[in-house]
Design a protein around this motif. Structure first.
Motif, PDB file in Angstrom:
ATOM      1  N   SER A   1       9.710   6.709   5.921  1.00  0.00           N
ATOM      2  CA  SER A   1       9.612   5.781   6.208  1.00  0.00           C
ATOM      3  C   SER A   1       8.158   5.612   5.959  1.00  0.00           C
ATOM      4  O   SER A   1       8.233   5.738   7.344  1.00  0.00           O
ATOM      5  N   PHE A   2       7.743   4.532   5.589  1.00  0.00           N
ATOM      6  CA  PHE A   2       6.390   4.306   6.424  1.00  0.00           C
ATOM      7  C   PHE A   2       6.092   2.629   5.276  1.00  0.00           C
ATOM      8  O   PHE A   2       6.134   3.352   3.886  1.00  0.00           O
ATOM      9  N   GLU A   3       4.712   2.299   5.640  1.00  0.00           N
ATOM     10  CA  GLU A   3       3.992   1.154   4.353  1.00  0.00           C
ATOM     11  C   GLU A   3       2.459   1.167   4.818  1.00  0.00           C
ATOM     12  O   GLU A   3       1.796   1.589   5.725  1.00  0.00           O
TER      13      GLU A   3
ATOM     14  N   VAL B   1      -2.549  -2.575  -7.448  1.00  0.00           N
ATOM     15  CA  VAL B   1      -3.353  -2.573  -6.591  1.00  0.00           C
ATOM     16  C   VAL B   1      -3.585  -1.739  -5.267  1.00  0.00           C
ATOM     17  O   VAL B   1      -4.856  -1.841  -4.177  1.00  0.00           O
ATOM     18  N   GLY B   2      -2.771  -0.962  -5.566  1.00  0.00           N
ATOM     19  CA  GLY B   2      -2.601   0.269  -3.661  1.00  0.00           C
ATOM     20  C   GLY B   2      -1.373  -0.023  -2.876  1.00  0.00           C
ATOM     21  O   GLY B   2      -1.817   1.220  -2.057  1.00  0.00           O
ATOM     22  N   ARG B   3      -1.097  -0.509  -2.700  1.00  0.00           N
ATOM     23  CA  ARG B   3       0.253  -0.724  -1.864  1.00  0.00           C
ATOM     24  C   ARG B   3       1.606  -0.304  -1.961  1.00  0.00           C
ATOM     25  O   ARG B   3       2.354  -0.307  -2.736  1.00  0.00           O
ATOM     26  N   PHE B   4       2.029   0.878  -0.824  1.00  0.00           N
ATOM     27  CA  PHE B   4       2.543   2.066  -1.338  1.00  0.00           C
ATOM     28  C   PHE B   4       3.855   1.803   0.075  1.00  0.00           C
ATOM     29  O   PHE B   4       3.507   1.133   1.063  1.00  0.00           O
TER      30      PHE B   4
ATOM     31  N   LEU C   1       5.418   1.432  -5.037  1.00  0.00           N
ATOM     32  CA  LEU C   1       3.470   1.182  -5.756  1.00  0.00           C
ATOM     33  C   LEU C   1       3.623  -0.550  -6.171  1.00  0.00           C
ATOM     34  O   LEU C   1       4.167  -0.430  -6.649  1.00  0.00           O
ATOM     35  N   ASP C   2       3.097  -0.672  -5.270  1.00  0.00           N
ATOM     36  CA  ASP C   2       2.670  -2.758  -5.829  1.00  0.00           C
ATOM     37  C   ASP C   2       4.132  -3.208  -5.553  1.00  0.00           C
ATOM     38  O   ASP C   2       4.216  -3.853  -6.444  1.00  0.00           O
TER      39      ASP C   2
ATOM     40  N   THR D   1      -7.281   3.023  -2.134  1.00  0.00           N
ATOM     41  CA  THR D   1      -6.074   3.410  -1.288  1.00  0.00           C
ATOM     42  C   THR D   1      -6.731   5.507  -1.258  1.00  0.00           C
ATOM     43  O   THR D   1      -6.064   5.421  -1.998  1.00  0.00           O
ATOM     44  N   THR D   2      -6.437   6.113  -0.207  1.00  0.00           N
ATOM     45  CA  THR D   2      -6.966   6.891   0.289  1.00  0.00           C
ATOM     46  C   THR D   2      -5.482   7.188   1.684  1.00  0.00           C
ATOM     47  O   THR D   2      -5.584   7.103   2.160  1.00  0.00           O
ATOM     48  N   PHE D   3      -5.578   8.420   0.769  1.00  0.00           N
ATOM     49  CA  PHE D   3      -4.458  10.304   0.917  1.00  0.00           C
ATOM     50  C   PHE D   3      -5.755  10.930   1.395  1.00  0.00           C
ATOM     51  O   PHE D   3      -5.622  11.487   0.441  1.00  0.00           O
ATOM     52  N   MET D   4      -5.235  11.355   2.725  1.00  0.00           N
ATOM     53  CA  MET D   4      -6.261  12.736   2.997  1.00  0.00           C
ATOM     54  C   MET D   4      -5.807  13.883   4.052  1.00  0.00           C
ATOM     55  O   MET D   4      -5.230  13.075   4.803  1.00  0.00           O
ATOM     56  N   ILE D   5      -5.298  14.608   3.160  1.00  0.00           N
ATOM     57  CA  ILE D   5      -4.783  16.199   4.524  1.00  0.00           C
ATOM     58  C   ILE D   5      -6.046  16.918   4.993  1.00  0.00           C
ATOM     59  O   ILE D   5      -7.368  17.138   4.452  1.00  0.00           O
ATOM     60  N   ALA D   6      -5.975  16.353   5.643  1.00  0.00           N
ATOM     61  CA  ALA D   6      -7.510  17.019   6.481  1.00  0.00           C
ATOM     62  C   ALA D   6      -7.407  17.815   8.381  1.00  0.00           C
ATOM     63  O   ALA D   6      -5.914  17.410   8.224  1.00  0.00           O
TER      64      ALA D   6
END
Length: 587
Positions: A378-380, A355-358, A417-418, A545-550
């Motif tokens: 720690s984060f959701e 599903v993509g929930r972290f 994950l999920d 679900t997207t993780f972006m370093i920028a």
């Protein structure tokens, strides 16, 4: 000898197990080698017949007389001796032809299989291993150390076994002819053994040093060719040439010292054998004068003594050569001794599509021998969210992504994950949930179509074209000389930076994974290309679900959440309502 057995016997057992697919062929080589034993025993016989029977008055040997009962004349005996000599020579050469072919075939197969196994294992090792040893060291072990398997098995163990049987056969025959001469000939055996053991230890130590120096020289070559643009830009060709010459010179000096050591050892072996032969010759002449031996028998004994010394010399030299080969095999086997990948649970869960929930719970990670990493993170993140990751160089951004994809395991804490700890999933299933677009896209020396389909090798041509269109890459691909069949060149050098990035985006589109990793995908392109890539990226992020370093504001403006890292700590979690401009200004 005890040191040799305790240190090398386990390695030899492992190598024989690696060679089990070729045991049938190796047995054939051993049988062909053992065939040389009776041929070697027969080789001096024609000379004895010619001297003792044809030129002298001695009767034929009993088994020859049984074959030629009517051979009372010298002409028949001489013809038999000549025919026997030619027959032995023919069989020996046929045996050498068959043995040579088999040895080449089996040797190449052993090396090919061993290299393939090493490569398959190395690519499954964790990133920590590659970070520690680097690519050059592994390449050297696979390419240059692995071939030692054929030298040990085909040119080492089999000749050693054959030499032992030959030695036993020659010794038995010589003892039957003249026990005194045989015992005198064996007096040099302890000397040869001591020389071999002493030299073996020195050769091993020198061989290990030469291998280390050779690896260092190869590392220079790889660095130069991998950084050729930088070297040319700064005009440092001469400096790199001198650096390579310096390291190569050290390696050459080490190899020369090793060769001198082995040559000196071979000289001592040769002199010892010559002394033994001289002693046997002196005693043999005395036996002929005393009537104990005939001249023909003395010649046969001297021929057998030479054949006794040949396997003795082979045994001593091979034991020394084995040290060099076993050093290489130790280095190659070190790769196989590394734990492949990160430990997977025995009852690992399958994962078809996440599903993509972290959620990260008090995650900490530290690299070996450094203080870099992450501390108490720690984060959701809900499914389908867009997460921007910002921070100075070394703040822990890339480390976080490596933990999400389980390239490393946390030192402490959990990555879920999920709602499931990712350590409970099958590693292959977990990795399939991610599509990655890096700052420097990695392309292979294959066609553009193959590069796009790298994450999905069974993709149809239609799927590849659709992915390319989604990544705004179809237009420039169709303008190439061979379109989708055009080779991208090594690491994509035939394409521009923007074109490589769009191919990388097309690869992510085709993979269609639920989680997307974007590592500064527009940092190395111009503004116009950036707009095209951002347009494709926006489409790619839909529903994922997207993780972006920028660092650029344009890239971060669509993010739902901004994670701010500083020196391995999560110092802030920001949301769209905050001023993104001030966030970007601080980083």
């Amino acid at each position: 000898m005890k040191h040799f057995l305790t240190k090398k016997f386990p390695v030899l057992i492992r190598i024989l197990l690696h060679s089990r697919a070729c045991w049938l062929h190796l047995s054939a080589i051993a049988l062909l080698s053992l065939l040389s034993l009776p041929l070697t025993l027969l080789y001096p016989l024609p000379i004895k017949i010619a001297i003792d029977t044809v030129l002298g008055n001695q009767p034929l040997p009993p088994f020859v007389a049984a074959i030629l009962p009517a051979a009372h004349g010298g002409a028949v005996a001489l013809s038999f001796a000549i025919g026997l000599m030619l027959a032995i020579a023919l069989i020996v050469n046929l045996q050498g032809l068959a043995s040579g072919w088999l040895q080449t075939y089996v040797g190449e197969k052993l090396v090919w299989d061993f290299r393939a196994r090493l490569l398959n294992h190395v690519q499954r090792l964790p990133l920590a291993f590659h970070d520690r040893y680097g690519a050059t060291d592994s390449v050297y072990r696979i390419q240059h150390d692995a071939p030692a398997i054929q030298y040990v098995v085909v040119q080492g163990l089999i000749p050693l076994v054959t030499a032992l049987f030959t030695l036993a056969g020659m010794l038995y025959v010589t003892l039957r002819i003249d026990p005194g001469l045989a015992l005198v000939a064996l007096l040099i055996t302890p000397i040869l053994f001591l020389l071999s053991m002493g030299c073996s230890r020195l050769v091993r130590a020198r061989s290990e040093r030469v291998k280390e120096l050779d690896t260092t020289a190869m590392a220079v070559i790889q660095e130069v060719l991998g950084s050729i643009r930088v070297i040319k830009a700064f005009g440092q060709e001469g400096r790199e040439y001198e650096r390579f010459v310096r390291h190569s010179g050290k390696r050459a000096a080490g190899q020369v010292k090793l060769s001198i050591l082995q040559a000196g050892f071979n000289m001592l072996i040769g002199f010892t054998i010559a002394a033994g032969t001289a002693a046997v010759l002196y005693l043999g002449v005395q036996h002929v004068r005393a009537g104990v031996l005939s001249v023909g028998s003395l010649l046969v004994v001297m021929a057998y003594i030479a054949q006794i010394y040949q396997p003795l010399q082979l045994l001593t030299i091979k034991l020394t050569d084995l040290q060099t080969w076993l050093v290489s095999l130790d280095r190659a086997l070190m790769l196989l001794d590394q734990t492949p990948e990160i430990a997977e649970s025995a009852n690992a869960r399958s994962l078809v599509r996440a599903v993509g929930r972290f959620e990260l719970r008090d995650v900490s990670f530290q690299y070996h021998e450094t203080s870099c990493g992450l501390r108490n993170i720690s984060f959701e993140i809900p499914a389908g969210a867009r997460v921007g990751i910002v921070g100075a160089t070394g703040a822990g951004k890339t480390t976080l992504l490596n933990l999400l994809m389980r390239f490393y395991d946390p030192t402490s804490g959990q990555v879920l994950l999920d709602g499931v700890d990712i350590r409970e999933y099958r590693i292959a299933d977990l990795r399939r949930q991610f599509a990655v677009v890096l700052q420097e896209p990695v392309l292979f020396g294959a066609s553009i179509a193959e590069n796009i389909a790298y994450g999905k090798p069974d993709a149809s041509d239609e799927e590849i074209v659709i992915a390319a269109k989604s990544a705004c890459a179809h237009e420039f691909i169709t303008n190439l000389s061979e379109q989708y069949d055009t080779s991208a060149g090594e690491r994509g050098t035939r394409l521009s930076g923007g074109e490589r990035q769009r191919i990388s985006l097309a690869r992510a589109f085709l993979r269609n994974s639920p989680i997307l990793i974007l590592d500064e995908p527009t940092s190395s392109v111009d503004v116009q290309t950036e707009a095209s890539i951002l347009q494709a990226t926006e489409a790619l992020m839909q529903g994922r679900t997207t993780f972006m370093i920028a660092h650029r504001l344009n890239t971060l403006k669509t993010c739902d959440t901004i994670l701010v890292f500083d020196q391995g700590e999560l110092v802030d979690i920001r949301h769209p309502a905050l001023d993104l401009a001030s966030t970007a200004a601080g980083f």
